[in-house]
Design a protein around this motif. Structure first.
Motif, short mmCIF file in Angstrom:
data_model
loop_
_atom_site.label_atom_id
_atom_site.label_comp_id
_atom_site.label_asym_id
_atom_site.label_seq_id
_atom_site.Cartn_x
_atom_site.Cartn_y
_atom_site.Cartn_z
N GLN A 148 1.03 -1.17 0.03
CA GLN A 148 0.09 0.04 -0.14
C GLN A 148 0.73 1.39 -0.18
O GLN A 148 2.00 1.35 0.70
N LEU A 149 0.48 2.16 -0.73
CA LEU A 149 1.02 3.66 -0.67
C LEU A 149 -0.18 4.29 -0.13
O LEU A 149 -0.84 4.79 -0.48
N ILE A 150 0.33 4.97 1.11
CA ILE A 150 -0.80 5.61 1.83
C ILE A 150 -0.24 7.26 1.87
O ILE A 150 1.05 7.30 1.90
N MET A 151 -1.27 8.20 1.25
CA MET A 151 -0.75 9.55 1.03
C MET A 151 -1.69 10.33 1.91
O MET A 151 -2.72 10.18 2.49
N GLN A 212 -3.72 19.79 -0.35
CA GLN A 212 -4.88 18.94 -0.23
C GLN A 212 -5.13 18.97 -1.71
O GLN A 212 -5.68 17.44 -2.15
N GLN A 213 -5.34 19.67 -2.57
CA GLN A 213 -5.31 19.65 -3.90
C GLN A 213 -4.76 18.66 -4.76
O GLN A 213 -5.29 17.94 -5.47
N ALA A 214 -3.48 18.92 -3.99
CA ALA A 214 -2.61 17.84 -5.15
C ALA A 214 -2.88 16.29 -4.63
O ALA A 214 -2.99 15.31 -5.54
N LEU A 215 -3.26 16.14 -3.54
CA LEU A 215 -3.53 14.72 -3.03
C LEU A 215 -4.84 14.36 -3.54
O LEU A 215 -4.94 12.94 -4.01
N LYS A 216 -5.81 15.16 -3.69
CA LYS A 216 -7.10 14.80 -4.23
C LYS A 216 -6.99 14.40 -5.87
O LYS A 216 -7.56 13.40 -6.17
N MET A 217 -6.04 15.09 -6.40
CA MET A 217 -5.67 15.10 -7.88
C MET A 217 -5.12 13.54 -7.76
O MET A 217 -5.39 12.80 -8.88
N LEU A 218 -4.17 13.14 -7.19
CA LEU A 218 -3.50 12.06 -7.48
C LEU A 218 -4.38 10.85 -6.98
O LEU A 218 -4.28 9.65 -7.71
N LEU A 219 -5.47 11.00 -6.04
CA LEU A 219 -6.29 10.12 -5.65
C LEU A 219 -7.22 9.72 -6.95
O LEU A 219 -7.78 8.54 -6.83
N ASN A 220 -7.52 10.63 -7.70
CA ASN A 220 -8.29 10.31 -8.85
C ASN A 220 -7.49 10.39 -10.26
O ASN A 220 -8.10 10.39 -10.98
N ASP A 221 -6.11 10.34 -10.23
CA ASP A 221 -5.21 10.16 -11.29
C ASP A 221 -4.92 8.81 -11.73
O ASP A 221 -4.17 7.95 -11.22
N ASP A 222 -5.91 8.31 -12.62
CA ASP A 222 -5.84 6.94 -13.18
C ASP A 222 -4.26 6.64 -13.84
O ASP A 222 -3.83 5.39 -13.41
N GLU A 223 -3.61 7.64 -14.46
CA GLU A 223 -2.24 7.14 -14.81
C GLU A 223 -1.28 6.95 -13.69
O GLU A 223 -0.57 5.73 -13.59
N PHE A 224 -1.44 7.71 -12.63
CA PHE A 224 -0.57 7.60 -11.35
C PHE A 224 -0.99 6.28 -10.80
O PHE A 224 -0.06 5.58 -10.40
N LYS A 225 -2.25 5.81 -10.60
CA LYS A 225 -2.78 4.81 -9.93
C LYS A 225 -2.33 3.57 -10.63
O LYS A 225 -1.79 2.49 -9.98
N ASN A 226 -2.42 3.59 -11.90
CA ASN A 226 -1.98 2.33 -12.81
C ASN A 226 -0.43 2.27 -12.83
O ASN A 226 0.06 1.00 -12.60
N THR A 227 0.42 3.32 -12.59
CA THR A 227 1.85 3.25 -12.47
C THR A 227 2.11 2.52 -11.08
O THR A 227 2.89 1.56 -11.03
N LEU A 228 1.40 2.89 -10.20
CA LEU A 228 1.70 2.29 -8.64
C LEU A 228 1.26 0.81 -8.79
O LEU A 228 1.97 0.07 -8.23
N LYS A 229 0.16 0.38 -9.42
CA LYS A 229 -0.34 -0.71 -9.71
C LYS A 229 0.78 -1.74 -10.38
O LYS A 229 0.87 -2.75 -9.78
N ASN A 234 -1.21 -0.49 -4.38
CA ASN A 234 -2.34 0.32 -3.90
C ASN A 234 -2.56 1.48 -3.42
O ASN A 234 -1.33 1.66 -2.78
N LEU A 235 -3.22 2.33 -4.11
CA LEU A 235 -3.13 3.88 -3.46
C LEU A 235 -4.37 3.93 -2.47
O LEU A 235 -5.28 3.78 -2.76
N SER A 236 -3.95 4.58 -1.37
CA SER A 236 -5.11 5.12 -0.57
C SER A 236 -4.48 6.24 0.14
O SER A 236 -3.46 6.80 0.13
#
Length: 493
Positions: A148-151, A212-229, A234-236
């Motif tokens: 897990q990556l916790i932000m 906070q805005q940067a955090l929310k953008m990354l939580l909804n960033d499919d490219e970022f989440k797919n790279t982490l995957k 997993n991103l939380s």
């Protein structure tokens, strides 16, 4: 708002969570279990997960609760939700309170009608430990060996509490974003001195709203989440965008009502609020049966919540964040207001309001909607001078309160039973305390901290003293558009 849609959600008699935003139907807004929401905190359309129903505590149950210590009390409240996570996991999470002072919560009586609920007796001396210590354990238990990556993004207290909770956790990495000039010195040192290899702290150019805005953008960033995957993660999130945080914040508001008068008389709960999570916990506690009258929101000069609860207008236009002596409340975008809007007005109306905020930096409630909120909420704010006066006023009773707690004094009433929610120990804000109590600037923060501790017969936490003797490890400061690549580079190492 679509009354039929929200009624359909309310009729689902299960301990489920649902996204706060929806289009004209709820067909694509399916309820989820708690474990899913903890590990995947971003809901559709940029929304948050919020409860569909809350359990009601009966008078008989309140009587039973009145004789319990905090750990047993917390587990009994959790049981009421009947979530799909085992009680054994929740018990292990709640056992984290054993790391606190003698009692996780200390309630001090100031006079006949005024109490202070001290929530800062955890490892980082802030109320965020009350939620993040058990939340960290729970998330670790749910990971089941998956990485897990916790932000988190912080205005000062969430960061240290998150880092403390996940320090050296197996299969979990944590990234903490903080505004480089937006926290107190102690708060900053609690983050940048962290030694555990699974923790990364990044200062950003900007304020907390930017973080906070940067955090929310990354939580909804499919490219970022797919790279982490692809990298096995997993991103939380550990911010109060994650409902797991709010869950544990409900409990201490119920506890204070039971502790003071066995929940028999109504109490005003006064809360220093920036991101509104603590106040939301009180609102949910009231819905569950806690005998809370008004929930009073105290702000500093960044008084957007005062404006909202008095006028129904949430307007970011021509607003600039003001640096105050209560930096953890230096916030203009209060994420958890969205969960309140959802609970009162439904997911369709909430999406409409949030879209207005995104597109025009403003939304406005109808008069009827505003009256609904005013029935339960009241709001006011203090400037720094008023805040320092309040610190001095309480100090005459031999009690030191921090500059966030001090904003609450304005909302007390002599003839009404009130509880001030104290969110941090004063040691995290010594320069402000010296300015208030000694009318001078602090040239040596540690020496001044010891000066005040001696005068008021307070034992300083060893964890705070040692911060001034350690080397800083996390010295990196980046621009917002560099955060994403910076995190990925760190994960790849």
């Amino acid at each position: 708002m679509n009354p039929k849609s929200i009624k359909a959600l309310k009729d689902i008699n299960l301990p489920k969570l649902v996204g706060t935003r929806a289009n004209f139907t709820n067909e694509d807004n399916e309820p989820v279990n708690l474990d899913y929401a903890l590990l995947n905190p971003a809901a559709k359309y940029g929304g948050l997960y919020a409860p569909i129903n809350l359990p009601l505590i009966s008078k008989k149950e309140f009587k039973k609760l009145s004789n319990m210590d905090y750990n047993k009390f917390a587990l009994e409240i959790i049981k009421k939700f009947n979530f799909n996570i085992s009680l054994n996991k929740f018990k292990k999470a709640i056992d984290r309170y054993n790391k606190f002072d003698k009692s996780a919560v200390e309630i001090k009586k100031i006079n006949k009608n005024l109490y202070i609920n001290e929530l800062w007796h955890g490892p980082t001396r802030a109320f965020k430990d009350m939620a993040l210590q058990p939340f960290g354990e729970l998330l670790s238990l749910l990971s089941n060996g998956n990485k897990q990556l916790i932000m988190c993004a912080t205005s000062g207290d969430t960061g240290p509490a998150t880092l403390s909770s996940f320090e050296n956790a197996k299969d979990i990495k944590v990234v903490c974003l903080y505004p480089k000039d937006g926290t107190s010195q102690v708060q900053r040192l609690q983050m940048v001195n962290q030694k555990a290899p699974n923790l990364k702290v990044i200062g950003i150019e900007g304020n907390f709203d930017d973080a906070q805005q940067a955090l929310k953008m990354l939580l909804n960033d499919d490219e970022f989440k797919n790279t982490l995957k692809d990298l096995g993660y997993n991103l939380s999130a550990a911010n109060s965008v994650n409902f797991g945080r709010i869950l544990f914040q409900i409990i201490y508001h119920i506890y204070v009502c039971v502790h003071i008068n066995k929940n028999e008389k109504p109490i005003d709960i006064i809360i220093p609020s920036g991101n509104f999570g603590n106040a939301l916990g009180a609102y949910y506690a009231k819905k569950m049966g806690a005998n809370i009258d008004k929930i009073k929101i105290a702000s500093n000069k960044n008084n957007i919540l005062t404006q909202f609860f008095n006028t129904g207008i949430y307007d970011l236009n021509n607003k600039e964040l003001i640096h105050t002596i209560s930096p953890a409340m230096d916030i203009l975008i209060s994420s958890n207001i969205e969960r309140l809007l959802f609970d009162k007005f439904g997911p369709v109306r909430t999406k409409e309001l949030m879209d207005n905020l995104a597109n025009s930096k403003k939304y406005e409630l109808t008069n009827d909607e505003l009256e609904v909120l005013k029935a339960e909420f009241q709001a006011d704010y203090c400037d720094d001078d008023e805040c320092m006066e309040n610190i001095c006023k309480v100090a005459k009773n031999g009690i030191l309160i921090d500059p966030h707690t001090a904003t609450c004094l304005k909302l007390t009433q002599d003839d009404h039973l009130s509880v001030i929610t104290s969110t941090a120990q004063w040691v995290k804000f010594t320069p402000s305390m010296i300015k208030a109590l000694k009318n001078r600037d602090s040239s040596d923060e540690l020496a001044d901290m010891k000066l005040l501790a001696n005068k008021y017969h307070i034992k300083l936490p060893k964890s705070i003293i040692k911060l001034f003797k350690e080397d800083e490890i996390h010295t990196q400061v980046v621009k917002k558009d560099e955060i994403k690549s910076n995190i990925i580079d760190w994960i790849k190492r």
